[in-house]
Design an enzyme around this catalytic site. Structure first.
Site, short mmCIF file in Angstrom:
data_model
loop_
_atom_site.label_atom_id
_atom_site.label_comp_id
_atom_site.label_asym_id
_atom_site.label_seq_id
_atom_site.Cartn_x
_atom_site.Cartn_y
_atom_site.Cartn_z
N LYS A 169 0.87 -1.24 -0.06
CA LYS A 169 -0.03 -0.11 -0.10
C LYS A 169 0.80 1.28 0.05
CE LYS A 169 -3.74 -2.58 2.08
NZ LYS A 169 -2.99 -3.74 2.19
N CYS A 186 -8.04 -6.81 6.84
CA CYS A 186 -8.58 -7.82 5.69
C CYS A 186 -9.60 -8.93 6.58
CB CYS A 186 -7.49 -8.38 5.06
SG CYS A 186 -6.02 -9.03 6.11
N ASP A 242 11.16 0.43 17.02
CA ASP A 242 11.79 -0.39 18.07
C ASP A 242 11.73 0.28 19.38
OD1 ASP A 242 13.25 1.87 17.61
OD2 ASP A 242 15.14 0.73 17.03
#
Length: 402
Positions: free
Chosen positions: A237, A353, A282
């Site tokens: 995307k 999704c 991180d």
């Protein structure tokens, strides 16, 4: 149809790796396909498609074959025999298929097909959860999610147009069709290894489901904006956002896995996308430094993936109900933390999704009722379902910061 023993053996080996060793189906199949360089495209297609089909209907085929996990090699051969019979082919006269009870297989299929969890081959918990959240449409959706997914390409507008790409692919003997609802999508008429084409090597397209192609335009980006793609992964995307922004402005693509961001960089070079910057999450500092600075935010959230079972049928057997609870908590946490990067009058899209309301609409409503979400308003939301739209299942919600 004539069967070749070595190809069925390869299928059995792939199934063993998936069911018994817990390997992901795509990885297990790719490893098997490297076994014999003499296999042609039809041979490779047979192994891949047969393996996926048996994975898709594992519960049904195992019940008919009267076998149980962990599967022995003989059990997996019996499951392939069930597949052969139910596909209407003659069972080969091989030792592994000696005394295959064809009439009993057909009878058991007729009997079990009256029950949705066998007919569509579903874990009980998944069927119950989806029925609770989707109601009457689950029957149609469950069936649609067992259909083989089309191979869909997205033309890279940084380098070509759909019409030009169609011509180039046809010159490489790959036929495609277009779809009026998905302007950049080209759908393969027959499955083929598109990654070997010169068009792919030149960065003219990415493989991306048509439903997924609707998410980036939903973000409403414009050239020159600062955009964050949270949970960017390998960047499908982000690449589309770069194309929509005409390589102008800045896209900050973040993920918790450096390996995925490395893959994004490689894909971006091939695609000619120059305005993408990757940042590894991180620590909390990355998000804090961007607070209030983004014109747009895309949260392509981790989810159950129930909308893409056509592509990942083994997910039915790997998913556990506890994971659904865990991922819901993760989704809300991501919404709460990443939404802080949106500037006033900026917008963000939350997408999954999944086809479950508890991962979609309910998450958005919970966010909007929270302290972090009080400054946002819901502008629009869309959902795609396999049985209704013909492609993968997705959800997307556009929210604006007041």
């Amino acid at each position: 149809m004539r069967f070749h023993h070595n190809l069925v053996q390869a299928t059995v080996d792939a199934l063993h790796n998936i069911f018994n060793d817990g390997k992901y189906a795509d990885q297990a199949i790719q490893k098997i396909l490297k076994r014999d360089t003499r296999w042609g495209s039809r041979d490779r297609g047979f192994i891949a498609e047969t393996t996926y089909d048996i994975v898709r209907y594992k519960r049904l085929y195992a019940e008919i074959a009267n076998v149980h996990e962990p599967f022995k090699p003989a059990d997996l051969w019996r499951m392939t025999a069930v597949w052969i019979v139910l596909k209407g082919h003659a069972v080969p006269a091989w030792e592994e298929y000696y005394n295959t009870p064809e009439r009993r297989i057909k009878g058991r299929f007729d009997e079990l097909s009256k029950n949705r969890v066998y007919r569509e081959s579903l874990p009980d918990w998944m069927d119950q959860l989806a029925l609770k959240e989707l109601g009457g449409i689950w029957e149609k959706e469950a069936s649609a999610l067992n259909k083989q997914a089309d191979v869909v390409l997205r033309a890279n507008s940084l380098k070509t147009t759909p019409a030009e790409l169609k011509e180039k692919l046809q010159s490489e003997e790959i036929a495609v069709s277009q779809h009026e609802r998905f302007p950049d999508a080209l759908i393969l008429k027959e499955r083929a290894n598109v990654f070997m084409t010169q068009a792919f090597k030149d960065g003219l397209f990415e493989v991306q489901d048509a439903g997924s192609q609707l998410i980036a335009p939903f973000v409403q980006v414009e050239p020159g904006m600062r955009v964050m793609d949270a949970c960017a992964g390998a960047g499908g995307k982000a690449l589309q956002l770069a194309a929509l922004m005409e390589n102008k402005g800045q896209i900050i693509a973040t993920d918790i896995y450096q390996s995925k961001l490395n893959e994004l960089k490689r894909r971006a070079r091939r695609a000619g996308a120059h305005n993408i910057e990757t940042r590894l999450i991180d620590s909390t500092k990355v998000i804090k430094k961007l607070a209030g600075k983004m014109d747009r935010l895309l949260i392509d959230a981790p989810c159950s993936g129930l909308g893409v079972l056509r592509r990942n049928p083994d997910a039915k057997w790997k998913l556990q109900p506890e994971f659904i609870d865990e991922i819901r908590a993760t989704q809300q946490d991501i919404l709460q933390r990443y939404s802080t990067v949106v500037k006033p009058d900026g917008m963000m899209v939350y997408a999954t999704c999944s086809i479950l309301a508890s991962e979609n609409e309910n998450q958005v409503q919970e966010f909007l009722k929270s302290e972090a979400g009080a400054t946002f308003e819901l502008v629009e939301e869309q959902s795609l379902l396999a049985h209704r739209d013909g492609f993968d299942g997705f959800y997307m919600a556009l929210m604006k910061k007041k």
